[in-house]
Design a protein around this motif. Sequence first.
Motif, PDB file in Angstrom:
ATOM      1  N   ARG A  89      84.439  21.750   0.393  1.00  9.81           N
ATOM      2  CA  ARG A  89      83.255  21.555  -0.451  1.00  9.81           C
ATOM      3  C   ARG A  89      82.012  21.273   0.389  1.00  9.81           C
ATOM      4  O   ARG A  89      82.099  20.728   1.488  1.00  9.81           O
ATOM      5  N   GLN A  90      80.866  21.634  -0.212  1.00  8.08           N
ATOM      6  CA  GLN A  90      79.577  21.309   0.391  1.00  8.08           C
ATOM      7  C   GLN A  90      78.571  21.047  -0.732  1.00  8.08           C
ATOM      8  O   GLN A  90      78.534  21.781  -1.731  1.00  8.08           O
ATOM      9  N   TYR A 128      71.284  18.607   0.616  1.00  2.23           N
ATOM     10  CA  TYR A 128      71.528  17.417   1.420  1.00  2.23           C
ATOM     11  C   TYR A 128      70.482  16.333   1.168  1.00  2.23           C
ATOM     12  O   TYR A 128      70.549  15.255   1.775  1.00  2.23           O
ATOM     13  N   HIS A 170      79.884  17.111   2.833  1.00  5.80           N
ATOM     14  CA  HIS A 170      80.782  18.225   3.154  1.00  5.80           C
ATOM     15  C   HIS A 170      82.193  17.715   3.430  1.00  5.80           C
ATOM     16  O   HIS A 170      82.391  16.652   4.006  1.00  5.80           O
ATOM     17  N   HIS A 189      86.251  19.516   4.528  1.00  2.00           N
ATOM     18  CA  HIS A 189      86.984  20.737   4.889  1.00  2.00           C
ATOM     19  C   HIS A 189      88.326  20.337   5.474  1.00  2.00           C
ATOM     20  O   HIS A 189      88.627  19.142   5.622  1.00  2.00           O
ATOM     21  N   ASP A 210      75.157  14.910  11.704  1.00  2.00           N
ATOM     22  CA  ASP A 210      74.252  14.711  10.563  1.00  2.00           C
ATOM     23  C   ASP A 210      73.410  13.456  10.776  1.00  2.00           C
ATOM     24  O   ASP A 210      72.189  13.458  10.611  1.00  2.00           O
ATOM     25  N   HIS A 228      72.549  21.842   6.133  1.00  2.00           N
ATOM     26  CA  HIS A 228      73.334  22.717   5.259  1.00  2.00           C
ATOM     27  C   HIS A 228      73.853  23.906   6.058  1.00  2.00           C
ATOM     28  O   HIS A 228      75.021  24.309   5.911  1.00  2.00           O
ATOM     29  N   GLY A 235      76.614  22.627   8.356  1.00  2.00           N
ATOM     30  CA  GLY A 235      77.818  22.371   7.580  1.00  2.00           C
ATOM     31  C   GLY A 235      78.523  23.647   7.181  1.00  2.00           C
ATOM     32  O   GLY A 235      79.754  23.750   7.270  1.00  2.00           O
ATOM     33  N   ARG A 236      77.766  24.642   6.738  1.00  3.36           N
ATOM     34  CA  ARG A 236      78.357  25.917   6.350  1.00  3.36           C
ATOM     35  C   ARG A 236      79.042  26.589   7.540  1.00  3.36           C
ATOM     36  O   ARG A 236      80.134  27.159   7.409  1.00  3.36           O
ATOM     37  N   ILE A 254      82.360  24.720   8.115  1.00  4.63           N
ATOM     38  CA  ILE A 254      83.320  25.018   7.051  1.00  4.63           C
ATOM     39  C   ILE A 254      83.899  26.413   7.240  1.00  4.63           C
ATOM     40  O   ILE A 254      85.109  26.625   7.126  1.00  4.63           O
TER      41      ILE A 254
END
Length: 354
Positions: free
Chosen positions: A247-248, A252, A265, A267, A281, A302, A305-306, A309
Amino acid sequence: MTPKILIVGAGPTGMTAALELARRGIAADIIEKRDAPSPLSRAVGILPSSMAIFAASGVDKVIREAALEVAEVEIFFERKKIVSLHMDADPDPHVRLLSLPQDRTETILRDALANRNVSVRYGKSLERLEQNETHVRVRIDGESAEYDYVLAADGARSTARTQLGLTFEGFDLPETWSIADIEVDDWPRVGFFSVYLRKNGEAVFVIPMEAHRYRLVANAPDALATMPGTVDVSRLNRSGQFTIGIRQVERYSRGRVFLAGDAAHTHSPVGGRGMNLGISDAAEWAQRLADGTLDGYHASRHAAGRKIIDFSESSRKGVLTANRLKRTTTLAALRIFNAIPALNRQMVRRMLLS
């Protein structure tokens, strides 16, 4: 005028943010709903990116002295070794994987904060927050206070994220995962991170934490039972089951409230990025607060994080598969990387620096 800051959550993410602010002369209030520091090992892998952040405040030296340096990462298919990655392959001595139980990492960070006259307020829960253009009003255990900014590092079930009405987009993996924190007197590969892949797609990761203490994580209900063969456990410190969410958060930040770590986030543990991503972060948020560039925090984190993930999911799907063709292809590629030193070093760098 020095801004008034509240940090919600005193895990590695929250304490890193507080430490990064403190070394810039900004003393934040930091609250934690637990009544006392957690005694659990939880996340253990510390990557070079986190050590570079810790170097700014000097805690890297303390962590390095306390941590175990992982010598090799071994990958087995059933009981046959497929890959042996030498984690000191890079000539840069800072490109190493360190292992330290999270409770000890948190103790080091908490001591560093105390040396800067910042203390964690345990047993304090965020109950409500609301904001306008100039401040954030919070209620903590029935008492109200105002802050210029709030950083929510309060975990996957973040109260702050719920209060903001932000969607935690993603899904849960269908299988039950498990964990075991064990002590073994005669484990033959001290300092080795071992991965045992099974024909049925199950796997168990054996992560060294101390000379005779290991963390087992498996994508199956019983981590110990997933090990091929038997393990002579001298002490079982902890075991349990959990579900993994991929999830994310959609954003943010909202107004003067920002999210970091598991609040933003989650994973799979494949790749060992969770705690380290939260630490990054926190460091970026503190830097942007000091620089007056908080408007760019969401877009930057973001994207970061993506990326992690996607990396974690790609690694998980590539390694943890019951599909015979996919497994054969993956193992063949791993054998090639293992056989060619240059590719071996490249793989180590990707594991540690991506």
